[in-house]
Design a protein around this motif. Structure first.
Motif, PDB file in Angstrom:
ATOM      1  N   GLN A 339       0.795  -1.235   0.000  1.00  0.00           N
ATOM      2  CA  GLN A 339       0.000   0.000   0.000  1.00  0.00           C
ATOM      3  C   GLN A 339       0.832   1.293   0.000  1.00  0.00           C
ATOM      4  O   GLN A 339       0.640   2.149  -0.849  1.00  0.00           O
ATOM      5  N   THR A 340       1.720   1.463   0.969  1.00  0.00           N
ATOM      6  CA  THR A 340       2.455   2.726   1.042  1.00  0.00           C
ATOM      7  C   THR A 340       3.953   2.487   1.222  1.00  0.00           C
ATOM      8  O   THR A 340       4.387   1.430   1.686  1.00  0.00           O
ATOM      9  N   GLU A 341       4.728   3.525   0.896  1.00  0.00           N
ATOM     10  CA  GLU A 341       6.181   3.446   1.064  1.00  0.00           C
ATOM     11  C   GLU A 341       6.554   3.331   2.536  1.00  0.00           C
ATOM     12  O   GLU A 341       7.515   2.639   2.887  1.00  0.00           O
ATOM     13  N   MET A 342       5.805   3.983   3.415  1.00  0.00           N
ATOM     14  CA  MET A 342       6.081   3.868   4.845  1.00  0.00           C
ATOM     15  C   MET A 342       5.926   2.428   5.323  1.00  0.00           C
ATOM     16  O   MET A 342       6.696   1.948   6.155  1.00  0.00           O
ATOM     17  N   ASN A 343       4.944   1.709   4.786  1.00  0.00           N
ATOM     18  CA  ASN A 343       4.765   0.300   5.161  1.00  0.00           C
ATOM     19  C   ASN A 343       5.953  -0.541   4.725  1.00  0.00           C
ATOM     20  O   ASN A 343       6.418  -1.420   5.463  1.00  0.00           O
ATOM     21  N   VAL A 344       6.462  -0.264   3.524  1.00  0.00           N
ATOM     22  CA  VAL A 344       7.622  -1.013   3.020  1.00  0.00           C
ATOM     23  C   VAL A 344       8.844  -0.713   3.875  1.00  0.00           C
ATOM     24  O   VAL A 344       9.564  -1.619   4.324  1.00  0.00           O
ATOM     25  N   ILE A 345       9.085   0.570   4.124  1.00  0.00           N
ATOM     26  CA  ILE A 345      10.300   0.991   4.825  1.00  0.00           C
ATOM     27  C   ILE A 345      10.297   0.565   6.288  1.00  0.00           C
ATOM     28  O   ILE A 345      11.312   0.119   6.820  1.00  0.00           O
ATOM     29  N   HIS A 346       9.130   0.636   6.948  1.00  0.00           N
ATOM     30  CA  HIS A 346       9.110   0.444   8.396  1.00  0.00           C
ATOM     31  C   HIS A 346       8.596  -0.911   8.864  1.00  0.00           C
ATOM     32  O   HIS A 346       9.028  -1.407   9.897  1.00  0.00           O
ATOM     33  N   TYR A 347       7.668  -1.496   8.127  1.00  0.00           N
ATOM     34  CA  TYR A 347       6.916  -2.597   8.727  1.00  0.00           C
ATOM     35  C   TYR A 347       7.047  -3.949   8.026  1.00  0.00           C
ATOM     36  O   TYR A 347       6.886  -4.989   8.675  1.00  0.00           O
ATOM     37  N   ALA A 348       7.300  -3.970   6.734  1.00  0.00           N
ATOM     38  CA  ALA A 348       7.357  -5.255   6.024  1.00  0.00           C
ATOM     39  C   ALA A 348       8.564  -6.071   6.497  1.00  0.00           C
ATOM     40  O   ALA A 348       9.680  -5.558   6.568  1.00  0.00           O
ATOM     41  N   SER A 349       8.345  -7.349   6.805  1.00  0.00           N
ATOM     42  CA  SER A 349       9.450  -8.212   7.230  1.00  0.00           C
ATOM     43  C   SER A 349      10.238  -8.679   6.013  1.00  0.00           C
ATOM     44  O   SER A 349       9.782  -8.546   4.866  1.00  0.00           O
ATOM     45  N   LEU A 350      11.411  -9.232   6.260  1.00  0.00           N
ATOM     46  CA  LEU A 350      12.229  -9.765   5.172  1.00  0.00           C
ATOM     47  C   LEU A 350      11.463 -10.840   4.412  1.00  0.00           C
ATOM     48  O   LEU A 350      11.470 -10.858   3.167  1.00  0.00           O
ATOM     49  N   GLU A 355       8.579 -12.326  -0.793  1.00  0.00           N
ATOM     50  CA  GLU A 355       7.446 -12.850  -1.554  1.00  0.00           C
ATOM     51  C   GLU A 355       7.133 -11.988  -2.777  1.00  0.00           C
ATOM     52  O   GLU A 355       6.455 -12.441  -3.700  1.00  0.00           O
ATOM     53  N   VAL A 356       7.653 -10.747  -2.768  1.00  0.00           N
ATOM     54  CA  VAL A 356       7.297  -9.781  -3.813  1.00  0.00           C
ATOM     55  C   VAL A 356       8.475  -9.441  -4.713  1.00  0.00           C
ATOM     56  O   VAL A 356       8.320  -9.244  -5.919  1.00  0.00           O
ATOM     57  N   ILE A 357       9.673  -9.378  -4.135  1.00  0.00           N
ATOM     58  CA  ILE A 357      10.862  -8.946  -4.879  1.00  0.00           C
ATOM     59  C   ILE A 357      12.016  -9.921  -4.623  1.00  0.00           C
ATOM     60  O   ILE A 357      11.956 -10.732  -3.689  1.00  0.00           O
ATOM     61  N   PRO A 358      13.087  -9.874  -5.427  1.00  0.00           N
ATOM     62  CA  PRO A 358      14.234 -10.774  -5.219  1.00  0.00           C
ATOM     63  C   PRO A 358      14.853 -10.617  -3.833  1.00  0.00           C
ATOM     64  O   PRO A 358      14.811  -9.534  -3.240  1.00  0.00           O
ATOM     65  N   GLU A 359      15.429 -11.707  -3.356  1.00  0.00           N
ATOM     66  CA  GLU A 359      15.962 -11.734  -1.993  1.00  0.00           C
ATOM     67  C   GLU A 359      17.030 -10.670  -1.761  1.00  0.00           C
ATOM     68  O   GLU A 359      17.063 -10.023  -0.710  1.00  0.00           O
ATOM     69  N   LYS A 360      17.913 -10.467  -2.755  1.00  0.00           N
ATOM     70  CA  LYS A 360      18.995  -9.490  -2.583  1.00  0.00           C
ATOM     71  C   LYS A 360      18.429  -8.081  -2.383  1.00  0.00           C
ATOM     72  O   LYS A 360      18.903  -7.329  -1.540  1.00  0.00           O
ATOM     73  N   LEU A 361      17.418  -7.750  -3.160  1.00  0.00           N
ATOM     74  CA  LEU A 361      16.811  -6.428  -3.035  1.00  0.00           C
ATOM     75  C   LEU A 361      16.042  -6.308  -1.718  1.00  0.00           C
ATOM     76  O   LEU A 361      16.077  -5.260  -1.055  1.00  0.00           O
ATOM     77  N   ALA A 362      15.372  -7.384  -1.320  1.00  0.00           N
ATOM     78  CA  ALA A 362      14.674  -7.388  -0.029  1.00  0.00           C
ATOM     79  C   ALA A 362      15.665  -7.162   1.112  1.00  0.00           C
ATOM     80  O   ALA A 362      15.398  -6.404   2.052  1.00  0.00           O
ATOM     81  N   SER A 363      16.821  -7.800   1.020  1.00  0.00           N
ATOM     82  CA  SER A 363      17.852  -7.619   2.050  1.00  0.00           C
ATOM     83  C   SER A 363      18.366  -6.184   2.067  1.00  0.00           C
ATOM     84  O   SER A 363      18.686  -5.634   3.131  1.00  0.00           O
ATOM     85  N   SER A 364      18.442  -5.564   0.872  1.00  0.00           N
ATOM     86  CA  SER A 364      18.889  -4.167   0.798  1.00  0.00           C
ATOM     87  C   SER A 364      17.925  -3.253   1.529  1.00  0.00           C
ATOM     88  O   SER A 364      18.331  -2.296   2.194  1.00  0.00           O
ATOM     89  N   ILE A 365      16.635  -3.538   1.425  1.00  0.00           N
ATOM     90  CA  ILE A 365      15.642  -2.720   2.116  1.00  0.00           C
ATOM     91  C   ILE A 365      15.792  -2.865   3.627  1.00  0.00           C
ATOM     92  O   ILE A 365      15.725  -1.879   4.373  1.00  0.00           O
ATOM     93  N   ILE A 366      16.034  -4.078   4.082  1.00  0.00           N
ATOM     94  CA  ILE A 366      16.250  -4.291   5.520  1.00  0.00           C
ATOM     95  C   ILE A 366      17.544  -3.615   5.966  1.00  0.00           C
ATOM     96  O   ILE A 366      17.596  -2.980   7.031  1.00  0.00           O
TER      97      ILE A 366
END
Length: 389
Positions: A339-350, A355-366
């Motif tokens: 839904q929102t960028e704040m949800n991605v940045i603050h709340y979505a778990s690894l 489930e949505v993007i490649p693991e390397k990119l998911a790790s970069s967000i974390i």
């Protein structure tokens, strides 16, 4: 019981409802309505300070939204649109007899009526009320008195940037040279500084620090912001948070690592070669046009090594668009899922992200969330960059 809300209090308007420019360097898509939709639907912030609200055509667009039932004024100040509260602000350029260089300040008013009254007053002090960040002809203290007469909030903007700021070009050693400190409600740090850097200047210890985007396009909204503890997003609650009234406060500042700011290092303005703080000319191209970086300027000003333990944490963060290999299609997928960028940045778990993007990119967000990304410093008007492993 107060709750937490995200706020970005420095957003420009590129074009008004008649497609006329407001902030000349702002994107054409940066209209008031688009700002509110982006903040509410995509960014997920709860309070947006639009600092070109003095422009009559911007006020006309606000009235149109209210008239159509899309927005309404709050009893405690501010205008609610969907999930975001608009706080009416104006960025003004001051250059009076006490200024040895122009500086920008932010003035926020609680209601549309007060902002209209402020605009009417500004027409006697300004050549073009329709544009952003215009030169004001009067003293800084007179401006402060007017803002306070209208029950407003007064905040010096991006105080360390080399151009058009309080401490900028090395001309002012103290804000008291220009402003009445008793009429300052907070200090905006700017993209090339953070709490620890600013707190080396003892005269700033008394003020709340804000980290805002200074957005000139829709994607730049909330590249810096804060989490505020309030009962609800309103002007009164914002004012109380700046002054720590009844448990209202800035809970956390979120900003880019200062190295990513485009004025962090001292550089040659011609070839952008990094230079020593005391350089007289560039050793690379011979130019004498040098832009002093924020880090070096603060070293000149600093008066204490003491940490201010009462400050909220300042957390290094970058907008998702800064991450290498996160393109528009991937960004859209993330918003569709979370839904929102704040949800991605603050709340979505690894695991959620994978489930949505490649693991390397998911790790970069974390890693970004935890301040672990590698940074190449910027300077002289060129932003720094992020690298990932």
């Amino acid at each position: 019981m107060p709750k937490s809300f995200f706020a970005d209090m420095h957003i420009h308007i590129g074009r008004d409802m008649f497609n006329n420019p407001v902030k000349i360097t702002g994107a054409k898509t940066l209209t008031l309505t688009n700002v509110l939709k982006e903040a509410s639907r995509n960014k997920g912030i709860h309070m947006a300070g639009v600092i070109d609200s003095h422009a009559p055509a911007v006020q006309q667009e606000i009235k149109k939204l209210i008239g159509a039932g899309h927005a309404h004024e709050l009893d405690d100040g501010g205008i609610r649109f969907e999930n975001v509260t608009l706080i009416l602000g104006s960025e003004i350029e001051v250059y009076d007899e006490n200024c040895r260089g122009p500086l920008h300040v932010l003035c926020f008013l609680p209601t549309l009526e007060k902002m209209e009254e402020f605009s009417e007053w500004l027409t006697t002090k300004m050549k073009n009320i329709t544009l952003s960040s215009q030169r004001y002809y009067g003293t800084a203290k007179q401006l402060q008195y007017k803002v306070k007469e209208l029950s407003g909030v007064f905040i010096p903007a991006h105080v360390f940037t080399p151009f058009k700021s309080m401490y900028g070009k090395g001309v002012h050693q103290s804000l008291r040279e220009v402003l009445d400190p008793d009429l300052i409600d907070a200090i905006e740090l700017g993209l090339s500084s953070d709490t620890m850097m600013a707190d080396q200047i003892s005269e700033l210890h008394a003020f709340t620090f804000l980290s805002n985007s200074d957005a000139h396009s829709l994607p730049k909204i909330a590249r810096e912001y804060q989490e505020i503890t309030m009962e609800e997003p309103s002007f009164k609650e914002f004012y109380w948070a700046l002054h720590n009234v009844d448990d209202r406060r800035i809970k956390r500042n979120f900003g880019m690592n200062p190295h990513l700011g485009k004025y962090y290092t001292t550089v040659c303005s011609q070839c952008l070669e990094p230079l020593a703080a005391d350089a007289i000319k560039c050793h690379q191209c011979g130019s004498k046009k040098i832009v002093k970086g924020v880090f070096d300027r603060i070293q000149e000003l600093k008066s204490t090594e003491k940490d201010n333990k009462d400050r909220p944490p300042y957390l290094y963060q970058v907008p998702l668009e800064y991450l290498p290999k996160l393109g528009p299609k991937t960004f859209t997928k993330l918003l569709e899922h979370f839904q929102t960028e704040m949800n991605v940045i603050h709340y979505a778990s690894l695991d959620d992200l994978k489930e949505v993007i490649p693991e390397k990119l998911a790790s970069s967000i974390i890693d970004m969330r935890e301040g672990k990304l590698s940074i190449k410093a910027g300077g002289g008007g060129k932003y720094g960059s992020v690298t990932t492993s």
